[in-house]
Design an enzyme around this catalytic site. Sequence first.
Site, mmCIF file in Angstrom:
data_model
loop_
_atom_site.group_PDB
_atom_site.id
_atom_site.type_symbol
_atom_site.label_atom_id
_atom_site.label_comp_id
_atom_site.label_asym_id
_atom_site.label_seq_id
_atom_site.Cartn_x
_atom_site.Cartn_y
_atom_site.Cartn_z
ATOM 1 N N ILE A 15 17.256 -5.094 123.731
ATOM 2 C CA ILE A 15 18.213 -6.152 123.424
ATOM 3 C C ILE A 15 18.311 -7.039 124.654
ATOM 4 O O ILE A 15 18.626 -6.560 125.748
ATOM 5 C CB ILE A 15 19.594 -5.564 123.067
ATOM 6 N N PHE A 16 18.036 -8.331 124.484
ATOM 7 C CA PHE A 16 18.041 -9.271 125.608
ATOM 8 C C PHE A 16 19.377 -9.984 125.695
ATOM 9 O O PHE A 16 19.851 -10.569 124.729
ATOM 10 C CB PHE A 16 16.918 -10.300 125.452
ATOM 11 N N GLY A 17 19.974 -9.938 126.888
ATOM 12 C CA GLY A 17 21.223 -10.643 127.149
ATOM 13 C C GLY A 17 21.018 -11.730 128.181
ATOM 14 O O GLY A 17 20.306 -11.536 129.168
ATOM 15 N N TYR A 18 21.649 -12.872 127.966
ATOM 16 C CA TYR A 18 21.508 -14.013 128.872
ATOM 17 C C TYR A 18 22.863 -14.632 129.211
ATOM 18 O O TYR A 18 22.945 -15.606 129.947
ATOM 19 C CB TYR A 18 20.591 -15.075 128.248
ATOM 20 N N GLY A 19 23.937 -14.067 128.668
ATOM 21 C CA GLY A 19 25.304 -14.519 128.935
ATOM 22 C C GLY A 19 26.111 -13.341 129.436
ATOM 23 O O GLY A 19 25.704 -12.653 130.373
ATOM 24 N N SER A 20 27.225 -13.055 128.790
ATOM 25 C CA SER A 20 28.097 -11.973 129.260
ATOM 26 C C SER A 20 27.445 -10.596 129.177
ATOM 27 O O SER A 20 27.853 -9.681 129.896
ATOM 28 C CB SER A 20 29.416 -11.971 128.486
ATOM 29 N N GLU A 95 29.008 -10.317 118.775
ATOM 30 C CA GLU A 95 28.198 -11.533 118.823
ATOM 31 C C GLU A 95 28.126 -12.276 117.486
ATOM 32 O O GLU A 95 28.181 -13.502 117.469
ATOM 33 C CB GLU A 95 26.776 -11.193 119.298
#
Length: 196
Positions: A15-20, A95
């Site tokens: 799972i790719f996260g780019y914010g919080s 999300e």
Amino acid sequence: MKPQDIVAGKSSLWIFGYGSLVWKPDFKYKRSKVGYIKGYKRRFWHGDNFHRGDDEMPGRVVTLIEEDDVCTWGVAFEVTGSQMEESLKYLNVREAVRGGYLTRAVDFFPRGTNQPPVQALVYIATPDNPIYLGPASTEEIASQIAVCKGNSGHNIEYLLRLAEFMRVSCPDVDDPHLFSIEAALLATIRPILLAA
């Protein structure tokens, strides 16, 4: 794309996260890696009326905008076994339900390795979302962030933690959109802090 379609028949999921998610995943995972995805740029163009704002004053959070020849840095989390179902259930609420994000499959490239990319799930808010705010000037975005607060905290925290992640975990990567908003925000709140 539904998350179930991505995990069908798999024993693990990235799972790719780019914010919080880069500093607050709030789900169990086996391991994490800093890296990037191609073909997307991070932008503070999505509204948030739950975590970092409310219905009257939505906060500004990041989403991804498709663009050739760019990449977005973040963190990918590998979930395995029962973690897959638990994390997807949690992220669906965080999300999708509360944030209006959709899921897509992307290739994630871990930093500093010669390993091939891995497929990862990413959450993206599109202009079809009712709380999508779209582009605005750096100053307008910073001013909005400066005054918004939601159930997860102040919108300022979101911006500053994301900028801190980039400086600490990706020191050689420039993110002009992020850093220009941070600079505008600090210029906006500095007089208030000095007067206190």
